[in-house]
Design a protein around this motif. Structure first.
Motif, short mmCIF file in Angstrom:
data_model
loop_
_atom_site.label_atom_id
_atom_site.label_comp_id
_atom_site.label_asym_id
_atom_site.label_seq_id
_atom_site.Cartn_x
_atom_site.Cartn_y
_atom_site.Cartn_z
N HIS A 227 -0.51 107.03 98.54
CA HIS A 227 -0.87 107.09 100.28
C HIS A 227 -2.30 107.29 100.50
N ILE A 228 -2.52 106.17 101.70
CA ILE A 228 -3.92 106.16 101.92
C ILE A 228 -4.04 106.47 103.37
N THR A 229 -4.77 107.10 103.91
CA THR A 229 -5.05 107.18 105.36
C THR A 229 -6.43 106.66 105.64
N GLN B 120 5.89 96.06 103.81
CA GLN B 120 7.23 96.30 104.28
C GLN B 120 7.01 97.54 105.54
N SER B 121 7.40 97.27 106.86
CA SER B 121 7.51 97.97 107.72
C SER B 121 8.58 98.97 107.94
N PRO B 122 8.63 100.02 108.41
CA PRO B 122 9.69 101.13 108.20
C PRO B 122 11.12 100.56 108.54
N GLY B 123 12.03 100.49 107.82
CA GLY B 123 13.57 99.94 107.94
C GLY B 123 13.67 98.52 107.79
N ALA C 98 -0.43 99.92 109.79
CA ALA C 98 0.66 100.98 109.09
C ALA C 98 1.83 100.52 108.61
N ALA C 99 2.06 100.69 107.21
CA ALA C 99 3.32 100.26 106.45
C ALA C 99 3.24 100.55 105.16
N GLU C 100 4.06 100.09 104.29
CA GLU C 100 3.99 100.41 102.89
C GLU C 100 3.65 99.03 102.14
N TYR C 101 2.86 98.94 101.41
CA TYR C 101 2.18 97.85 100.88
C TYR C 101 2.66 97.75 99.33
N PHE D 122 7.43 94.89 90.68
CA PHE D 122 6.91 95.43 91.87
C PHE D 122 6.34 96.76 91.27
N GLY D 123 5.22 97.02 92.04
CA GLY D 123 4.64 98.31 91.88
C GLY D 123 5.16 99.39 92.86
N ASP D 124 5.03 100.50 92.74
CA ASP D 124 5.68 101.50 93.42
C ASP D 124 5.13 101.78 94.94
N GLY D 125 4.32 100.95 95.18
CA GLY D 125 4.01 100.97 96.55
C GLY D 125 2.87 101.73 97.05
N THR D 126 1.99 101.64 97.98
CA THR D 126 1.20 102.53 98.82
C THR D 126 1.48 102.55 100.04
N THR D 127 1.49 103.68 100.76
CA THR D 127 1.76 103.84 102.16
C THR D 127 0.64 103.94 102.84
#
Lengths: 115, 112
Positions: free
Chosen positions: B10-12, B38-41, B86-89, B102-107
């Motif tokens: 997670h990155i802010t 990937q945007s939510p949903g 803002a999304a998951e990458y 795929f990696g596990d993603g960064t939010t």
């Protein structure tokens, strides 16, 4: 073009039931993929196909089967559903570029719950 | 076996600030590398890809990524982040047999 379509969008199964998740693409892509995405996790490859009649296992194939009788369709079969198979399932397809699989185009997903 | 690691779960960042998302891969031959968002949903959408040639690749929405073979990395960057980013990458590697990982993603969260 419809792109990649998946049916159903949602499904609830009881433990031990079976079902088939449908995936179709109208882009004449050779490569097709099935993934599952658990909450807060990345995509895990279940099975993939490099063309009609050719399929191969991915990272998490246990409990699933696939077939690829046509270029367009790549159904995923769940036999004896288990709670561990509760997930969102994505189908994707891609063409080839420079001899390698190119960009994957994803379907909208199927949200499956096994109770 | 090929693998992808995205070290940051997670990155802010503040809107207007720069962004770098890290991706490290493991693969014996020349990798084909991708970043998806990937945007939510929603399903996943391609941001950019690297096959060969220039190691700095440009993508959509002002994103770029640099392939560094010596570091086995393919980090994603953007000079100025917008709230809509803002999304998951997800970073992904595909081999020439078609198998993708795929990696596990960064939010990414964007602060106003």
């Amino acid at each position: 073009n419809a792109g990649v379509t998946q049916t159903p969008k949602f499904r609830i199964l009881k433990i031990g039931q079976s079902m088939t998740l449908q995936c179709a693409q109208d882009m004449n892509h050779n490569y097709m993929y099935w993934y599952r995405q658990d909450p807060g996790m990345g995509l895990k490859l279940i099975y993939y196909s490099v063309g009609a009649g050719i399929t191969d296992k991915g990272e998490v194939p246990n409990g699933y089967n696939v077939s690829r009788s046509t270029t367009e369709d790549f159904p995923l079969r769940l036999e004896l559903a288990a709670p561990s198979q509760t997930s969102v399932y994505f189908c994707a397809s891609s063409s080839a570029s420079e001899g390698a699989p190119d960009t994957q185009y994803f379907g909208p997903g199927t949200r499956l719950t096994v109770l | 076996a090929q693998s992808v690691t995205q070290p940051d779960i997670h990155i802010t960042v503040s809107e207007g600030a720069s962004l770098e998302l890290r991706c490290n891969y493991s693969y014996g031959a020349t990798p084909y590398l991708f970043w998806y968002v990937q945007s939510p949903g929603q399903g996943l959408q391609l941001l950019l890809k690297y096959f060969s040639g220039d190691t700095l690749v440009q993508g959509i929405k002002g994103f770029e990524a640099e392939f560094k073979r010596s570091q086995s990395s393919f980090n994603l960057r953007k000079p100025s982040v917008h709230w809509s980013d803002a999304a998951e990458y997800f970073c992904a590697v595909v081999n020439n047999a078609g198998k993708s990982t795929f990696g596990d993603g960064t939010t990414l969260t964007v602060k106003p």
